[in-house]
Design an enzyme around this catalytic site. Structure first.
Site, mmCIF file in Angstrom:
data_model
loop_
_atom_site.group_PDB
_atom_site.id
_atom_site.type_symbol
_atom_site.label_atom_id
_atom_site.label_comp_id
_atom_site.label_asym_id
_atom_site.label_seq_id
_atom_site.Cartn_x
_atom_site.Cartn_y
_atom_site.Cartn_z
ATOM 1 N N GLN A 17 -16.141 -0.464 -7.626
ATOM 2 C CA GLN A 17 -15.673 0.094 -9.019
ATOM 3 C C GLN A 17 -14.962 0.875 -8.163
ATOM 4 O OE1 GLN A 17 -17.027 2.997 -12.731
ATOM 5 N NE2 GLN A 17 -18.608 1.678 -11.321
ATOM 6 N N ARG A 38 -13.526 -12.498 -0.165
ATOM 7 C CA ARG A 38 -13.884 -13.314 0.962
ATOM 8 C C ARG A 38 -14.352 -14.961 0.141
ATOM 9 N NH1 ARG A 38 -17.552 -10.768 4.870
ATOM 10 N NH2 ARG A 38 -18.114 -9.661 3.097
ATOM 11 N N LEU A 72 -9.231 -15.345 0.907
ATOM 12 C CA LEU A 72 -8.630 -15.373 1.734
ATOM 13 C C LEU A 72 -9.579 -14.877 3.280
ATOM 14 C CD1 LEU A 72 -5.301 -15.967 3.168
ATOM 15 C CD2 LEU A 72 -5.762 -13.412 2.533
ATOM 16 N N THR A 74 -9.690 -12.632 6.116
ATOM 17 C CA THR A 74 -8.997 -12.190 6.820
ATOM 18 C C THR A 74 -9.783 -11.648 7.899
ATOM 19 O OG1 THR A 74 -9.649 -9.989 5.866
ATOM 20 C CG2 THR A 74 -7.564 -11.108 5.085
ATOM 21 N N LYS A 75 -10.485 -12.252 8.091
ATOM 22 C CA LYS A 75 -11.051 -11.951 10.189
ATOM 23 C C LYS A 75 -10.610 -13.470 10.803
ATOM 24 C CE LYS A 75 -15.131 -8.549 9.344
ATOM 25 N NZ LYS A 75 -16.070 -8.517 8.981
ATOM 26 N N PHE A 97 -12.940 -0.269 1.629
ATOM 27 C CA PHE A 97 -13.873 -0.340 2.509
ATOM 28 C C PHE A 97 -15.037 0.453 3.173
ATOM 29 C CE2 PHE A 97 -10.901 -4.536 3.182
ATOM 30 C CZ PHE A 97 -11.664 -5.452 2.407
ATOM 31 N N LYS A 137 -21.622 5.693 4.929
ATOM 32 C CA LYS A 137 -20.743 4.409 3.609
ATOM 33 C C LYS A 137 -21.307 4.883 2.424
ATOM 34 C CE LYS A 137 -20.880 0.177 5.814
ATOM 35 N NZ LYS A 137 -21.018 -1.645 5.550
ATOM 36 N N TYR A 139 -21.701 5.479 -2.649
ATOM 37 C CA TYR A 139 -21.956 4.864 -3.127
ATOM 38 C C TYR A 139 -21.868 6.390 -4.573
ATOM 39 C CZ TYR A 139 -23.316 0.120 -2.119
ATOM 40 O OH TYR A 139 -22.883 -1.254 -1.553
ATOM 41 N N GLU A 140 -21.759 5.926 -5.869
ATOM 42 C CA GLU A 140 -21.605 6.685 -7.122
ATOM 43 C C GLU A 140 -22.407 7.987 -7.175
ATOM 44 O OE1 GLU A 140 -19.453 6.480 -9.809
ATOM 45 O OE2 GLU A 140 -20.260 8.184 -10.204
ATOM 46 N N ASP A 169 -17.222 7.409 -8.734
ATOM 47 C CA ASP A 169 -16.328 5.667 -8.905
ATOM 48 C C ASP A 169 -15.145 5.250 -9.401
ATOM 49 O OD1 ASP A 169 -18.175 4.645 -7.429
ATOM 50 O OD2 ASP A 169 -19.264 3.202 -8.547
ATOM 51 N N GLY A 248 -17.898 26.949 -20.292
ATOM 52 C CA GLY A 248 -16.564 27.515 -20.618
ATOM 53 C C GLY A 248 -17.075 28.461 -21.243
ATOM 54 N N GLY A 249 -15.899 29.167 -22.134
ATOM 55 C CA GLY A 249 -16.726 30.972 -22.415
ATOM 56 C C GLY A 249 -17.345 30.329 -23.613
ATOM 57 N N GLN A 250 -17.571 29.655 -24.454
ATOM 58 C CA GLN A 250 -17.843 28.938 -25.653
ATOM 59 C C GLN A 250 -19.119 28.611 -26.111
ATOM 60 O OE1 GLN A 250 -15.349 29.764 -28.049
ATOM 61 N NE2 GLN A 250 -13.621 29.085 -26.320
HETATM 62 N N1 COA Z 1 -12.598 -11.454 4.813
HETATM 63 C C1 COA Z 1 -13.300 -11.488 5.865
HETATM 64 N N2 COA Z 1 -13.674 -10.401 6.257
HETATM 65 C C2 COA Z 1 -13.991 -9.197 4.933
HETATM 66 C C3 COA Z 1 -13.594 -9.417 3.988
HETATM 67 C C4 COA Z 1 -12.484 -10.485 3.334
HETATM 68 N N3 COA Z 1 -11.606 -10.981 2.448
HETATM 69 N N4 COA Z 1 -13.414 -8.764 2.753
HETATM 70 C C5 COA Z 1 -14.137 -7.531 3.270
HETATM 71 N N5 COA Z 1 -14.686 -8.055 4.575
HETATM 72 C C6 COA Z 1 -15.158 -7.894 5.200
HETATM 73 C C7 COA Z 1 -14.942 -6.361 6.030
HETATM 74 O O1 COA Z 1 -13.952 -6.047 7.241
HETATM 75 C C8 COA Z 1 -16.751 -5.688 6.276
HETATM 76 O O2 COA Z 1 -16.426 -6.141 7.718
HETATM 77 P P1 COA Z 1 -17.271 -5.231 9.615
HETATM 78 O O3 COA Z 1 -18.434 -4.011 8.283
HETATM 79 O O4 COA Z 1 -17.981 -6.255 9.800
HETATM 80 O O5 COA Z 1 -15.837 -4.490 9.514
HETATM 81 C C9 COA Z 1 -17.110 -6.031 5.827
HETATM 82 O O6 COA Z 1 -16.862 -7.077 4.962
HETATM 83 C C10 COA Z 1 -17.865 -5.265 4.620
HETATM 84 O O7 COA Z 1 -17.385 -4.481 4.322
HETATM 85 P P2 COA Z 1 -18.233 -3.366 4.089
HETATM 86 O O8 COA Z 1 -17.187 -2.299 3.066
HETATM 87 O O9 COA Z 1 -18.417 -2.249 4.890
HETATM 88 O O10 COA Z 1 -19.238 -3.321 2.368
HETATM 89 P P3 COA Z 1 -20.974 -2.745 2.713
HETATM 90 O O11 COA Z 1 -20.926 -4.347 1.145
HETATM 91 O O12 COA Z 1 -21.168 -2.880 3.307
HETATM 92 O O13 COA Z 1 -20.524 -0.948 2.129
HETATM 93 C C11 COA Z 1 -19.903 0.298 0.070
HETATM 94 C C12 COA Z 1 -19.722 -1.517 0.594
HETATM 95 C C13 COA Z 1 -19.298 0.246 -0.969
HETATM 96 C C14 COA Z 1 -21.037 1.571 0.612
HETATM 97 C C15 COA Z 1 -18.971 1.132 1.278
HETATM 98 O O14 COA Z 1 -17.893 -0.400 1.164
HETATM 99 C C16 COA Z 1 -17.671 1.899 1.085
HETATM 100 O O15 COA Z 1 -18.533 2.915 1.799
HETATM 101 N N6 COA Z 1 -16.859 2.368 0.693
HETATM 102 C C17 COA Z 1 -16.073 3.354 0.653
HETATM 103 C C18 COA Z 1 -16.635 4.133 0.040
HETATM 104 C C19 COA Z 1 -16.415 3.194 -1.883
HETATM 105 O O16 COA Z 1 -15.154 2.668 -2.415
HETATM 106 N N7 COA Z 1 -17.942 3.329 -2.469
HETATM 107 C C20 COA Z 1 -17.856 2.579 -3.860
HETATM 108 C C21 COA Z 1 -17.360 3.093 -4.471
HETATM 109 S S1 COA Z 1 -17.810 1.754 -5.818
#
Ligand code: COA
Length: 416
Positions: A17, A38, A72, A74-75, A97, A137, A139-140, A169, A248-250
């Protein structure tokens, strides 16, 4: 339509999000946002909380309108090469990420800056760089707890409470959008890109500014006069949860209206604005309160503010929340009905302004979403449906010079 951000190309490496909310906003205002996902799975929200089998979930569609989708990996080396090409010709890369993921992929800030010194790299993380929790890592609700919102929300006899509003978020995404636009203006002056980062903790804290105000007042005075704990209850040394107090003040509170016994949202929020005491008394049919020394000043009212709210509730007992607000608005009293999501979805004013809007989607038909909350005199963003996974892969790759055979091969080798 010629939109202000036309010509700005954004690599949208975001998911869930916080990041998607940011890039969606920029897409509404004209940026070409290419969501990089991905292959095979895409953004996890495509499948989370689905209401229709095999169709992108509303969680995804409501945060990814007006974008293009490129799959894509990207790895993989070829995926990295394509991303490098995109970086060379884009203006902004946005990512949220987990900590270190972009570096591990081989796209550190230094590397991106080398590929394109004009590139702005914008990141959301749970905690800021160098923070002792920077590796977490997030979340919200984690962010709401870390940013001071949870400890100050809820009732004094209950646990810390998170808000339904996405303070961690979408709020962080909005902060990031401001950062990106600032960096773009800065780039016009310097010709250089830069790194922009917003942590979810900081974005929540920024909205909890008034609670840090209260902590300092409490440290100095030992009490907080606008909280329900004053003057009859007690304070500890931390800002307490104030229930529905004005903050606030109200002074203000959520008050019952006709039908509250069966309708969970038959309430209004009523604010006692200091200088509006006279109209409040007139609206309530209590002219004797206007000059009564027990009522005429905010200080005099505070010790029995809940008795006053009770009297207002008695007045509200035979009025629906809408009828009550229609009377109170004539007296200039700040108030609102407590609206359910069902009421908001059908609200004609929100529909007319585009704040709630219906959008077509190739697979799910029409869905309802929240449109731009920012209104301009010369721009009304047209909200389009979210892209299907990889819908624009061929188009984007063709733009980078790949022919149909290359694209076929990339697809077969699961690079896209
Ligand atoms: N191609 C290849 N690999 C990809 C990719 C792609 N297109 N897109 C993502 N990936 C890979 C990443 O490189 C990562 O690999 P690695 O951990 O082996 O280096 C992997 O996917 C997982 O990414 P990650 O972001 O760590 O996902 P997660 O599901 O484990 O965690 C969150 C999710 C949201 C907890 C984490 O992304 C986070 O803390 N983000 C920052 C704060 C945030 O935005 N929180 C959520 C708000 S809604």
């Amino acid at each position: 339509m010629n939109l202000p951000l036309n010509g700005i190309k954004i690599i949208d490496f975001t998911h869930v999000q916080a990041g998607p909310a940011c890039t969606q906003l920029l897409a509404w205002f004209g940026a070409d946002v290419i969501k990089v996902e991905r292959p095979g799975s895409g953004d996890v929200t495509r499948t989370q909380l689905r209401d229709i089998p095999d169709v992108d979930a509303l969680y995804f569609t409501m945060l990814n309108s007006n974008k293009r989708s490129l799959t894509l990996d990207t790895k993989k080396p070829e995926g990295k090469k394509i991303l490098e090409q995109l970086i060379r010709e884009s203006d902004v890369l946005v990512e949220n990420f987990g900590p270190g993921a972009l570096d591990r992929m081989g796209f550190s800030w230094e590397r991106i800056n080398e590929l394109n010194p004009k590139m702005i790299v914008a990141s959301v993380k749970g905690f800021s760089d160098g923070h002792h929790y920077e590796d977490l890592k997030v979340y919200e609700n984690v962010a709401q707890c870390a940013g001071g919102a949870a400890s100050t929300t809820g009732f004094w006899d209950g646990p810390p409470t998170v808000s339904a509003a996405a303070l961690g978020d979408s709020n962080t995404g909005m902060h990031l959008a401001i950062g990106i636009l600032t960096a773009l203006i800065g780039r016009d002056k310097t010709g250089k890109g830069q790194k922009v980062a917003v942590s979810m903790q900081d974005a929540v804290l920024n909205l909890c500014r008034v609670k840090l105000r209260d902590q300092q007042r409490l440290d100095r005075l030992g009490f907080l006069e606008e909280y329900p704990q004053y003057p009859h209850g007690s304070f500890s040394d931390v800002v307490p949860r104030g229930g529905n107090a004005g903050g606030g003040g109200q002074p203000g509170w959520v008050l019952k209206c006709k039908g509250w016994e069966t309708d969970p949202n038959a309430y209004i929020y009523f604010t006692i604005q200091g200088h509006a005491w006279e109209p409040i008394c007139k609206a309530l049919g209590k002219p004797e309160w206007i000059d009564d020394p027990n009522y005429s000043t905010a200080k005099a009212r505070q010790p029995h503010i809940f008795d006053i709210f009770k009297t207002i509730e008695d007045w509200l007992a035979d009025k629906t929340k809408y009828e009550a607000v229609d009377i109170l608005r004539k007296f200039d009293i700040p108030c609102s009905p407590v609206l359910s999501m069902k009421e908001i979805a059908a609200d004609p004013s929100l529909r007319a302004s585009g704040s709630i809007t219906e959008v077509p989607h190739k697979e799910r038909g029409t869905y309802l979403t929240v449109g731009s909350p920012i209104k301009f005199s010369d721009l009304k963003p047209a909200i389009t449906g979210s892209p299907l996974l990889g819908e624009h892969s061929d188009e984007v790759l063709a733009g980078l010079g790949y022919g149909p055979d290359d694209i076929k091969r990339l697809r077969e080798s699961q690079v896209i």
